[in-house]
Design a protein around this motif. Structure first.
Motif, PDB file in Angstrom:
ATOM      1  N   LEU A 160       1.440   7.355  -6.233  1.00 27.12           N
ATOM      2  CA  LEU A 160       0.389   8.382  -6.378  1.00 27.12           C
ATOM      3  C   LEU A 160       0.821   9.730  -5.796  1.00 27.12           C
ATOM      4  N   ARG A 161       2.111   9.782  -5.349  1.00 29.92           N
ATOM      5  CA  ARG A 161       2.716  11.002  -4.791  1.00 29.92           C
ATOM      6  C   ARG A 161       2.023  11.467  -3.509  1.00 29.92           C
ATOM      7  N   ARG A 162       1.497  10.496  -2.775  1.00 31.87           N
ATOM      8  CA  ARG A 162       0.929  10.815  -1.452  1.00 31.87           C
ATOM      9  C   ARG A 162       1.958  10.335  -0.421  1.00 31.87           C
TER      10      ARG A 162
ATOM     11  N   LEU B  59       0.841  -1.197   0.000  1.00 31.51           N
ATOM     12  CA  LEU B  59       0.000   0.000   0.000  1.00 31.51           C
ATOM     13  C   LEU B  59       0.876   1.248   0.000  1.00 31.51           C
ATOM     14  N   GLY B  60       1.970   1.209   0.775  1.00 31.36           N
ATOM     15  CA  GLY B  60       2.907   2.334   0.799  1.00 31.36           C
ATOM     16  C   GLY B  60       3.521   2.585  -0.566  1.00 31.36           C
TER      17      GLY B  60
ATOM     18  N   ALA C  27      14.553   9.223  -0.451  1.00 39.94           N
ATOM     19  CA  ALA C  27      15.409   9.720  -1.538  1.00 39.94           C
ATOM     20  C   ALA C  27      14.599  10.626  -2.479  1.00 39.94           C
ATOM     21  N   ASP C  28      13.342  10.211  -2.783  1.00 45.33           N
ATOM     22  CA  ASP C  28      12.467  11.038  -3.638  1.00 45.33           C
ATOM     23  C   ASP C  28      12.178  12.383  -2.985  1.00 45.33           C
ATOM     24  N   LEU C  29      12.156  12.420  -1.649  1.00 44.20           N
ATOM     25  CA  LEU C  29      11.868  13.651  -0.908  1.00 44.20           C
ATOM     26  C   LEU C  29      13.141  14.429  -0.575  1.00 44.20           C
TER      27      LEU C  29
END
Length: 546
Positions: A368-370, A361-362, A400-402
């Protein structure tokens, strides 16, 4: 002498107990062999008259010696067998934590029925199905749970006939075993019934709840009793039949059919696909059958067909969280994120401690960029499964994306501590440290990773890139060549080695590897531009030389 015989029998009784314990370590049903030994000892060795013994017990007659109970130490041996069996069961009970295993309603629906009548009727129906499988082993299935056999809820259900037929036959056999004037017949029937019933008792739900509806393995030992009764029945028929050849042909035909059925079933067990598909016609209402067929197809890469079976599994059992999780995973990979999220959310709602579903789910929420919800899902998964390296790896990707680089490195480090061979986590650490200019740290992590996973070509490639940037060309070249040897068709490996040679000034080798890279992947980003730059440089050098 009598004393030697007594000692001899004690030795074999103790051997029987030890072997029974070993059998139980393989499968719980092995303990019933002690009961079978007691029956065999009483009926075959001591020729005990069961009816006479029952009559004497009912009339409280103390002359049990004449009934044969004390003859040749029978009572002592049976007591020894039962004591040994009780000791084994106690040890087993302690090992299990002094409690029975936990089963769910889908494993054994009848045992969870509120009505005693419904439970009793269905247990007896299960007995009749087991008897039918002994008689006609055509309906064979690897799993009989999850709605495979709908519950009988009223006496108007036609399946009641099956259990009436079973008890009619059993009562008839018991009456003959106890009341027949022929002592030989009484002994054989009692032995056959003992061998038929005693090994089945642990699976009967009478003493404790079992985790299955029907399990074909539990009728292997009872089949000994069935064979005794079947053989004796035919021997009686042959004495009365006038056309003995027809009877012999019938027996041979039955044996041949069973041998053919055995061969067919053995071939089905040779592969998961055949085994699971063979169950579809036997138990079409069993969600687990559809789930296993779907999983087998998914493992082979046939996702479209797998989706169909997973959906059917969820339709048959709307609380089947493992089917929801696997279906959600496939939909996630096909970028059908909305439905994947709905399925995974429902799975964790039904089973809040389902760590794998929380992690998946994560991943969907991350896609979905949530990000906040994704982070929360990952931490919930870790809360329910402390040692979860894959979840730490995905959490690291989220960080890493953040651009939360320290958190990402910590998450990946946790993944490698829990699973030292987690190649992706090591790789991402090296790449992140490389991209952020921490070359010395990236090199140290790369060397540490290669010590643990020395044959991983992706780690060789990542470390070679770092060494090349640190101008350690010779060591970088050796690692690139080693990675290419392990995976010769990776365009990026050749492309980056070409860049190394380009920097190093080894232009001919650079040209060779650029060309190999472009042949493997003509649209590789940057490779074409670097190759054109090299060609112009080579042309300029040729002009100067000319």
């Amino acid at each position: 002498t009598d004393k030697e015989g007594h000692n001899f029998s004690i030795f074999w009784v103790l051997m029987s107990v030890i072997l029974g314990a070993i059998a139980m370590l393989c499968k719980e049903q092995g303990i019933t062999i002690l009961g079978l030994n007691a029956v065999f000892d009483a009926l075959v060795i001591n020729k005990l008259n069961v009816l006479e013994l029952i009559q004497k017990l009912l009339h409280k007659d103390k002359s049990l010696e004449s009934a044969g109970l004390l003859r040749k130490g029978l009572l002592f041996r049976i007591t020894l067998l039962m004591s040994g069996g009780a000791s084994i069961l106690y040890i087993r009970w302690r090992i299990m934590g002094t409690g029975p295993p936990a089963f769910t309603e889908v494993d054994n629906p009848a045992s969870f029925a509120d009505s005693l009548f419904v439970r009793a009727i269905n247990y007896n129906y299960y007995y009749s199905l087991n008897a039918w499988l002994l008689l006609c082993p055509w309906w064979l299935c690897f799993d009989w749970s999850m709605g495979c056999i709908p519950l009988i809820k009223s006496v108007s259900d036609w399946r009641i006939i099956a259990l009436v037929a079973l008890w009619f036959c059993l009562i008839g056999l018991i009456c003959q075993a106890l009341c027949s004037e022929d002592s030989h017949k009484r002994r054989i029937l009692t032995l056959g019934l003992g061998f038929l019933i005693i090994p089945f008792l642990p699976a009967s739900n009478l003493f404790f709840r079992v985790g299955f509806v029907i399990a074909e393995r539990v009728i292997y030992l009872p089949s000994i009793g069935y064979c005794i009764l079947f053989t004796y029945g035919f021997s009686l028929l042959s004495k009365q039949a006038k056309k003995k050849k027809i009877l012999a042909v019938a027996v041979f035909g039955i044996l041949l059919i069973n041998v053919m059925r055995c061969a067919l079933r053995s071939s089905q067990w040779r592969s998961e696909e055949q085994l699971f598909r063979s169950a579809l016609s036997v138990c079409p209402l069993n969600a687990k059958v559809h789930y296993n067929v779907g999983k087998n197809l998914a493992d082979k890469g046939n996702q479209s067909a797998a989706i169909k079976y997973y959906r059917e599994a969820v339709r048959l059992n709307p609380k089947y969280v493992h089917a929801m999780n696997n279906l959600g995973n496939i939909l996630k990979e096909r970028n059908e994120l909305q439905e994947a999220e709905e399925l995974l959310s429902l799975a964790v709602q039904i089973q809040p401690d389902f760590a794998a579903a929380w992690m998946n789910l994560g991943i969907v929420q991350n896609s979905l960029r949530r990000f906040e919800e994704a982070e929360q899902s990952y931490w919930t998964a870790i809360k329910h499964r402390k040692k979860y390296p894959d979840c730490y790896y995905n959490l690291g990707r989220l960080y890493a994306d953040l651009n939360r680089h320290i958190d990402a490195l910590n998450a990946w480090r946790n993944a490698t501590v829990l699973k030292p061979e987690h190649s992706l986590a090591w790789n991402n650490m090296i790449i992140l440290l490389d991209n952020t200019g921490n070359l010395a740290q990236a090199e140290a992590v790369g060397r540490e990773a290669l010590e643990l996973i020395p044959n991983d070509h992706s780690l060789m490639f990542s470390l070679a890139n770092v060494l090349g940037k640190s101008q350690k060309y010779k060591e970088s070249e050796a690692l690139f060549l080693k990675a290419i040897k392990a995976n010769p068709n990776a365009a990026s490996y050749h492309g980056n080695l070409a860049v190394l040679y380009h920097r190093w000034g080894n232009l001919d080798l650079a040209k060779k590897h650029y060309e190999v890279s472009l042949k493997l992947d003509p649209v590789a980003p940057g490779t074409k531009e670097n190759y054109n730059l090299l060609r112009r440089k080579l042309e300029q050098l040729q002009k100067k030389g000319g």
